[in-house]
Write an enzyme that holds these catalytic residues in place. Structure first.
Site, PDB file in Angstrom:
ATOM      1  N   ASN A   1       0.880  -1.172   0.000  1.00 56.74           N
ATOM      2  CA  ASN A   1       0.000   0.000   0.000  1.00 56.74           C
ATOM      3  C   ASN A   1       0.919   1.223   0.000  1.00 56.74           C
ATOM      4  OD1 ASN A   1      -1.798   2.031   0.480  1.00 56.74           O
ATOM      5  ND2 ASN A   1      -2.768   1.059   2.248  1.00 56.74           N
TER       6      ASN A   1
ATOM      7  N   ARG B   1      -2.597  -1.977  -3.474  1.00 51.95           N
ATOM      8  CA  ARG B   1      -3.823  -1.232  -3.217  1.00 51.95           C
ATOM      9  C   ARG B   1      -3.819  -0.009  -4.126  1.00 51.95           C
ATOM     10  NH1 ARG B   1      -5.434   2.979   1.272  1.00 51.95           N
ATOM     11  NH2 ARG B   1      -7.649   3.036   0.819  1.00 51.95           N
TER      12      ARG B   1
ATOM     13  N   HIS C   1     -13.329   2.402   0.056  1.00 49.57           N
ATOM     14  CA  HIS C   1     -13.271   1.301   1.040  1.00 49.57           C
ATOM     15  C   HIS C   1     -13.863   0.017   0.453  1.00 49.57           C
ATOM     16  CE1 HIS C   1     -13.567   4.468   4.493  1.00 49.57           C
ATOM     17  NE2 HIS C   1     -12.296   4.149   4.310  1.00 49.57           N
TER      18      HIS C   1
ATOM     19  N   LEU D   1     -16.320   1.832   9.942  1.00 49.62           N
ATOM     20  CA  LEU D   1     -16.143   3.025  10.775  1.00 49.62           C
ATOM     21  C   LEU D   1     -14.714   3.043  11.298  1.00 49.62           C
ATOM     22  CD1 LEU D   1     -19.470   2.824  12.866  1.00 49.62           C
ATOM     23  CD2 LEU D   1     -19.113   3.853  10.615  1.00 49.62           C
TER      24      LEU D   1
ATOM     25  N   ARG E   1     -12.766  14.588   8.552  1.00 48.57           N
ATOM     26  CA  ARG E   1     -13.602  15.015   7.411  1.00 48.57           C
ATOM     27  C   ARG E   1     -15.054  15.128   7.864  1.00 48.57           C
ATOM     28  NH1 ARG E   1     -11.745  10.163   3.636  1.00 48.57           N
ATOM     29  NH2 ARG E   1     -10.329   9.648   5.324  1.00 48.57           N
TER      30      ARG E   1
ATOM     31  N   ARG F   1     -11.306   6.896  20.525  1.00 50.74           N
ATOM     32  CA  ARG F   1     -11.020   6.474  21.911  1.00 50.74           C
ATOM     33  C   ARG F   1     -10.912   7.697  22.829  1.00 50.74           C
ATOM     34  NH1 ARG F   1      -6.504   2.341  20.374  1.00 50.74           N
ATOM     35  NH2 ARG F   1      -6.337   4.086  18.954  1.00 50.74           N
TER      36      ARG F   1
ATOM     37  N   GLY G   1     -15.844   0.657  14.468  1.00 49.45           N
ATOM     38  CA  GLY G   1     -16.924  -0.334  14.356  1.00 49.45           C
ATOM     39  C   GLY G   1     -16.624  -1.622  15.096  1.00 49.45           C
TER      40      GLY G   1
ATOM     41  N   ASN H   1     -14.454  -1.962  17.641  1.00 57.52           N
ATOM     42  CA  ASN H   1     -14.057  -1.816  19.046  1.00 57.52           C
ATOM     43  C   ASN H   1     -14.982  -1.008  19.939  1.00 57.52           C
ATOM     44  OD1 ASN H   1     -11.369  -3.165  19.005  1.00 57.52           O
ATOM     45  ND2 ASN H   1     -10.991  -1.637  17.417  1.00 57.52           N
TER      46      ASN H   1
ATOM     47  N   GLU I   1      -7.973  -5.602   5.033  1.00 64.01           N
ATOM     48  CA  GLU I   1      -7.822  -5.252   3.619  1.00 64.01           C
ATOM     49  C   GLU I   1      -6.607  -5.939   2.998  1.00 64.01           C
ATOM     50  OE1 GLU I   1      -8.819  -1.159   5.021  1.00 64.01           O
ATOM     51  OE2 GLU I   1      -9.345  -0.866   2.927  1.00 64.01           O
TER      52      GLU I   1
HETATM   53  P1  AMP Z   1      -8.894   2.607  11.575  1.00 62.77           P
HETATM   54  O1  AMP Z   1      -8.822   3.769  10.631  1.00 62.77           O
HETATM   55  O2  AMP Z   1      -9.774   1.491  11.086  1.00 62.77           O
HETATM   56  O3  AMP Z   1      -7.555   2.128  12.055  1.00 62.77           O
HETATM   57  O4  AMP Z   1      -9.640   3.163  12.904  1.00 62.77           O
HETATM   58  C1  AMP Z   1      -9.072   4.156  13.694  1.00 62.77           C
HETATM   59  C2  AMP Z   1     -10.120   4.643  14.677  1.00 62.77           C
HETATM   60  O5  AMP Z   1     -10.565   3.555  15.498  1.00 62.77           O
HETATM   61  C3  AMP Z   1      -9.581   5.708  15.633  1.00 62.77           C
HETATM   62  O6  AMP Z   1     -10.519   6.767  15.744  1.00 62.77           O
HETATM   63  C4  AMP Z   1      -9.505   4.959  16.942  1.00 62.77           C
HETATM   64  O7  AMP Z   1      -9.666   5.807  18.048  1.00 62.77           O
HETATM   65  C5  AMP Z   1     -10.678   4.028  16.820  1.00 62.77           C
HETATM   66  N1  AMP Z   1     -10.587   2.959  17.823  1.00 62.77           N
HETATM   67  C6  AMP Z   1      -9.680   1.979  17.936  1.00 62.77           C
HETATM   68  N2  AMP Z   1      -9.898   1.254  19.076  1.00 62.77           N
HETATM   69  C7  AMP Z   1     -10.974   1.819  19.684  1.00 62.77           C
HETATM   70  C8  AMP Z   1     -11.698   1.541  20.892  1.00 62.77           C
HETATM   71  N3  AMP Z   1     -11.351   0.547  21.699  1.00 62.77           N
HETATM   72  N4  AMP Z   1     -12.756   2.334  21.186  1.00 62.77           N
HETATM   73  C9  AMP Z   1     -13.108   3.357  20.382  1.00 62.77           C
HETATM   74  N5  AMP Z   1     -12.467   3.663  19.238  1.00 62.77           N
HETATM   75  C10 AMP Z   1     -11.422   2.901  18.893  1.00 62.77           C
END
Ligand code: AMP
Length: 397
Positions: free
Chosen positions: A7, A89, A178, A207, A239, A283, A331, A333, A383
């Site tokens: 990627n 990718r 995506h 998400l 965004r 988080r 989504g 977590n 992915e």
């Molecule tokens: P990604 O782009 O798929 O890596 O997702 C990143 C997003 O997932 C960030 O906003 C992180 O804060 C969120 N994330 C990861 N772990 C958690 C969690 N345990 N609770 C809430 N958001 C999370």
């Protein structure tokens, strides 16, 4: 068979090497700050992490070092010739690609033609392809497009109500992104439910820092929330998703903002970061909100409200929904985002089991209540494995 997945971004290359068809990860890593001071590679193989800190003036120099790491003492491969295929990718295939392809000169020319549609992504993606071809001559290279899965959308879903001429002459339409993730989790969901994908209607919610949703009928995307670019739709880390385009004119005319400033506003300063004024990380938003931070609470509420609104819209698109799938960082977590987004949707067919939802993090699970008309699933996306699978399928067919 060893497959290398690449990627390639503007100043970084993410890579993962798989043994296929077993799907075993042999090595993975990230090269950062290519062409900048402070270049480094973080490489993982056999549970050992290696850090290299040195300047990498070009993508070629970085990938050459990756191949050294893969084949060096105790590396995952004996020789670079062990690599049987490279999966790339590629962000924007425009209307030219509705599936993954073996890359040849014609494919490269077509991706180059789509550069105006993805000026930030397609040039570094192509650079990765060029470097892959020159460092691994004769090894088949496969392109896997973010847009390909959504090429099955019907015109009523992909057309904007702008003058048709704009579509005809400049290809201004909705493309969706995506796609590799939506396609992967839709297929895994069918496997999880032990039902043929062709018979399922699904809503997939990716998400992450970027976020999009798709309506998938019989394994094919029929609508999605992202559009001409990955700006449209859901609230994301930085965004805004949907907003009235007249705001741009207002900002240009009344606040003297130019195109570069608006681009920065919409891609880097909006979303969770813009609303909270503090962070784009869900988080941290949740922790701040729990501690009583008003703007973070508002950011969380706007984010979940938008997800709920799109669930309603895509439910209407499909008419009947067998399962709703949550994936990607948020989504997979965040039980709080899942619960808040689905609040009040029992009549529409979505009811969570609160205990199952609260205890599910990053694993495949059915988190719906017995009374829920649609199943609600968490399916972690991958992915890279999806790109490796498609590369393997294309080079062995
Ligand atoms: P990604 O782009 O798929 O890596 O997702 C990143 C997003 O997932 C960030 O906003 C992180 O804060 C969120 N994330 C990861 N772990 C958690 C969690 N345990 N609770 C809430 N958001 C999370």
């Amino acid at each position: 068979m060893k497959i290398l997945v690449i990627n390639s971004g503007s100043s970084s290359i993410k890579y993962k090497c798989f043994e296929m068809p077993e799907r075993t990860v042999l090595a993975s890593g990230l090269c950062e700050k290519i062409g900048e001071p402070g270049g480094r590679i973080t490489h993982r193989a056999a549970e050992r992490q290696t850090k290299i800190e040195q300047p990498f003036p070009t993508h070629a120099a970085a990938l050459e070092k990756v191949l050294d790491l893969l084949t060096g003492n105790g590396g995952a491969l004996a020789h670079k010739e062990d690599i049987s295929g490279v999966g790339h990718r590629l962000v924007h295939g425009g209307e030219a690609f509705s599936a993954s392809v073996l890359i040849d000169d014609e494919v490269i020319a077509a991706v180059r033609e789509n550069i105006p549609l993805a000026p930030l992504h397609n040039p570094p993606n192509l650079l990765g392809v060029e470097v892959g071809r020159s460092l691994l001559p004769g090894v088949p290279q496969v392109g896997v497009f973010d847009t390909a899965f959504h090429q099955s959308m019907p015109p009523e879903a992909y057309l904007y109500a702008l003058p048709y001429e704009l579509y005809r002459t400049s290809r201004v339409r909705r493309y969706g992104f995506h796609g590799t993730s939506h396609a992967y989790v839709a297929r895994r969901a069918a496997e999880f439910l032990q039902q043929p994908a062709e018979q399922l209607n699904l809503i997939t919610c990716h998400l992450g820092n970027g976020a999009s949703m798709a309506a998938v009928r019989g394994g094919k995307s029929v609508d999605t929330s992202m559009g001409f670019t990955p700006l449209e739709g859901l609230v994301m880390g930085t965004r805004p998703g949907d907003f009235d385009p007249a705001i741009i004119l207002y900002l240009m005319e009344n606040q003297q903002m130019d195109a570069a400033q608006i681009n920065k506003l919409l891609n880097k300063q909006s979303g969770l970061l813009g609303l909270s004024g503090k962070t784009n990380d869900m988080r941290e938003i949740e922790a701040l909100a729990a501690a009583g931070d008003g703007p973070a609470r508002l950011a969380f509420a706007v984010y979940c409200y938008r997800v709920r609104k799109y669930i309603g819209a895509l439910t209407a698109v499909l008419g009947h929904v067998d399962a709703l799938v949550f994936t990607a960082g948020v989504g997979e977590n965040s039980s709080a985002v899942r619960a808040t987004s689905l609040t009040g949707l029992a009549e529409l067919g979505y009811a969570l089991d609160p205990d199952k939802n609260a205890s599910t993090r990053g694993t495949e699970a059915d988190i719906s209540a017995a009374s829920s008309r649609a199943r609600i699933l968490v399916i972690p996306t991958d992915e890279e494995i999806a790109i490796a699978e498609q590369t393997y399928a294309i080079i062995t067919r």
